[in-house]
Design an enzyme around this catalytic site. Structure first.
Site: not given
Length: 619
Positions: A123, A166, A234, A264, A266, A308, A375-376, A500
């Site tokens: 991912d 995860h 995950q 960061r 996540d 995030e 990036h997303d 993406r």
């Protein structure tokens, strides 16, 4: 020997002082969550070990930032997100490109996930198999420490992702859990039948209903279901288990000691799971983040926590905590990003103005990261209740936005692709670079000079508007030179199914070489952004905790933002339309000068060209 003993005693003092300040609350929260004295004692013992292992340079940085806790509120903060391999091949390559990063006025780089992940089931790097190992193709931990040292010499901060919700199914814990070891199964959510997973599914939303439906994965070899909120590879960690919290904090501190300045966190809203809830934003999440903040302030107070939280403002803001009990230092301004592109597609600033008014009403100490693209994908998490009041339906408007940015509707010049399109709900997310969404790709393909002029004006205006928001602006690597969509991902079998990657193309250094040429697209964009960055660094009204507000312009296409700090006032005017407009403001509190051109201008009845903008400073 005596001097050495005195030196060691002096070194212990900061740690003892910090621990004493936080110990009682940290222990109280830990015991409230886990009720386990021995595990808390172990946590304390290891915290001290990590502090002792922290090198002298980082301890000096910690001390300096303790003396100036608002150091990151400065108006010279500018970030850039980049994938190490796409940007420069490997970590050593990034270090070699620091002069370029410095030339972009960037003093904060976010290195996208680079820890060990399984090829093809990661991912984008968010399925970590080893939190203490760099992907072999990218380098080593020694390379990372070399990079952070080089960055610190240039005054550049380094940010990394800490994926704590995860692990990868290939993580040692997951492999041992799969083999039936109870100690490791208890670090995840394992169920030997479908009863409890079915009960969870009744209340827990699906993150990716089309590409990864459901919140559990059946493991035939293990004879169990495991919770997998995001993708089947995950596995969600069980933070009810104090061993999970402790071990993840040790990983966190290990990474901090490599010289990281910003970590960061996540997917932070997801980290606590509770039956009969949505498993989002539960109170225990805030307990964990508050403990992380205190652990950071005890061991490595120079490090910032970036949360995030990809949700609407009322769910984002609680992650700042309170003044007395802070949690994250910084959060993403996600809804404003999506609303910005809604504004581009509709040429109507009403919703954006409402969104900014909400943000501007928050305490000035709250620091948001602002960005146009990352990036997303872009999820259209807009304030649809407000839009419905204007007769705009959610499903029809999402379709319009996705059609617009694909170039199918609304006189659009944008190009891009959908992600996770759901034919049943009609929902989909959008992917594309800033430049392609602004029309640079289309104009370049058509060799249309007037269209390119318009696209560049839109791109620079949007950056000028982003710089005017409160917080820290962040560029996505390549945006500074107008890099467009990369359709080559379709030829890579590992990436082809994930659109993406269209905006995750490799940095084109041949284009970057044109950044100093004023007659090129790259040079015009680079110099335009550089001018804005220099103004932002120079003018103290751009500090993140300045008073900020919106001004009514009486034109639905024109946004006006005001900033005031220590007697200095700046008005930003932004035309989101391809037509010339007039901002019907009437600021009569003095004369103004346009910071871009240096010309004197009245701050009343301001005529703004198509996709134009002004920074008007009161003289």
């Amino acid at each position: 020997m005596k001097k050495e003993a005195e030196k060691k005693a002096a070194e212990k003092e900061p740690y003892s002082r910090r621990l004493e300040r936080h110990h009682d609350e940290l222990r109280w929260l830990y015991m409230e969550l886990y009720g386990n004295d021995s595990m808390f004692a172990e946590l304390q013992e290891n915290m001290k070990v990590f502090w002792q292992e922290r090198n002298a340079g980082l301890k000096e940085l910690d001390a300096a930032r303790e003396q100036d806790p608002g150091w990151y509120h400065s108006n010279d903060m500018l970030g850039m997100m980049l994938y190490i391999d796409n940007f420069a091949g490997n970590i050593r390559g990034v270090e070699a490109k620091l002069d370029y990063i410095e030339s972009c006025n960037v003093n904060y780089i976010h290195l996208m996930p680079f820890l060990e992940t399984p090829e093809g089931r990661s991912d984008g790097g968010y399925a970590v198999a080893d939190f203490r190992k760099v992907q072999e193709k990218l380098g080593t931990m020694e390379d990372l420490e070399s990079l952070t040292r080089a960055c610190h010499r240039k005054g550049i901060n380094v940010c990394i992702d800490f994926v704590m919700n995860h692990t990868s199914e290939e993580h040692e814990w997951a492999r041992r859990a799969r083999q039936g070891e109870g100690e490791y199964m208890s670090r995840y959510f394992f169920f030997d039948n479908a009863d409890l997973p079915a009960r969870y599914e009744q209340t827990v939303p699906q993150v990716f209903p089309t590409t990864a439906p459901g919140n559990f994965t059946w493991l035939p070899d293990a004879g169990h279901f495991v919770m997998t909120t995001f993708y089947p590879y995950q596995w969600d960690l069980n933070y009810r288990n104090p061993r999970v919290f402790n071990e993840m904090m040790y990983n966190f501190l290990y990474l901090a000691n490599r010289g990281i300045d910003i970590i960061r966190i996540d997917a932070v809203p997801y980290i606590w799971k509770e039956l009969n809830t949505k498993c989002r934003n539960l109170p225990q999440v805030h307990t964990i983040v508050r403990m992380m903040r205190m652990i950071t302030e005890i061991v490595c107070p120079g490090v910032l926590l970036l949360g995030e939280v990809v949700m609407e403002p009322e769910k984002v803001v609680p992650y700042f905590g309170t003044v007395e009990k802070p949690e994250c230092h910084m959060l993403y301004n996600v809804t404003t990003m999506a609303t910005t592109w809604h504004t581009v597609a509709t040429r109507d600033v009403k919703l954006l103005k409402k969104q900014l008014d909400i943000i501007n009403s928050l305490p000035g100490e709250y620091v948001f990261l602002n960005y146009l693209r990352c990036h997303d994908d872009i999820g259209w998490g807009l304030d649809f209740a407000a839009l419905q009041g204007e007769g705009i339906g959610e499903r029809s408007h999402k379709k319009y936005l996705n059609d617009y940015f694909q170039g199918y509707a609304g006189d659009s010049n944008s190009r891009g692709e959908l992600y996770n399109a759901d034919p049943v709900t009609g929902d989909a997310r959008f992917c594309g670079t800033t430049a392609s969404m602004c029309g640079i790709e289309k104009a370049g393909f058509e060799q249309n000079a007037p269209a390119m002029e318009q696209a560049l004006r839109l791109d620079i205006m949007l950056h000028a508007y982003m710089f005017m928001q409160s917080g820290i602006p962040v560029l996505y690597s390549g945006d500074e030179i107008g890099q467009v969509n990369d359709y080559g991902y379709k030829e890579n079998p590992v990436k082809a199914a994930d659109s993406r990657y269209i905006h995750r193309g490799a940095m084109d250094w041949s284009l970057a070489a044109k950044a100093s040429s004023p007659d090129t697209v790259e040079g015009r964009l680079f110099s335009g952004l550089s001018r804005l960055e220099e103004i932002r660094k120079r003018e103290k009204a751009f500090v993140s905790n300045a008073d900020t507000w919106t001004v009514e312009t009486w034109d639905t296409s024109v946004l006006c933002i005001g900033r005031h700090y220590e007697g200095e006032k700046i008005l930003g005017l932004f035309n989101f339309s391809e037509f010339n407009k007039t901002a019907w403001i009437n600021e009569t509190d003095g004369d103004y000068v346009d910071l871009i051109s240096g010309e004197d201008r009245k701050a009343s009845g301001v005529e703004i060209p198509a996709y134009g903008f002004y920074y008007l400073k009161r003289k």
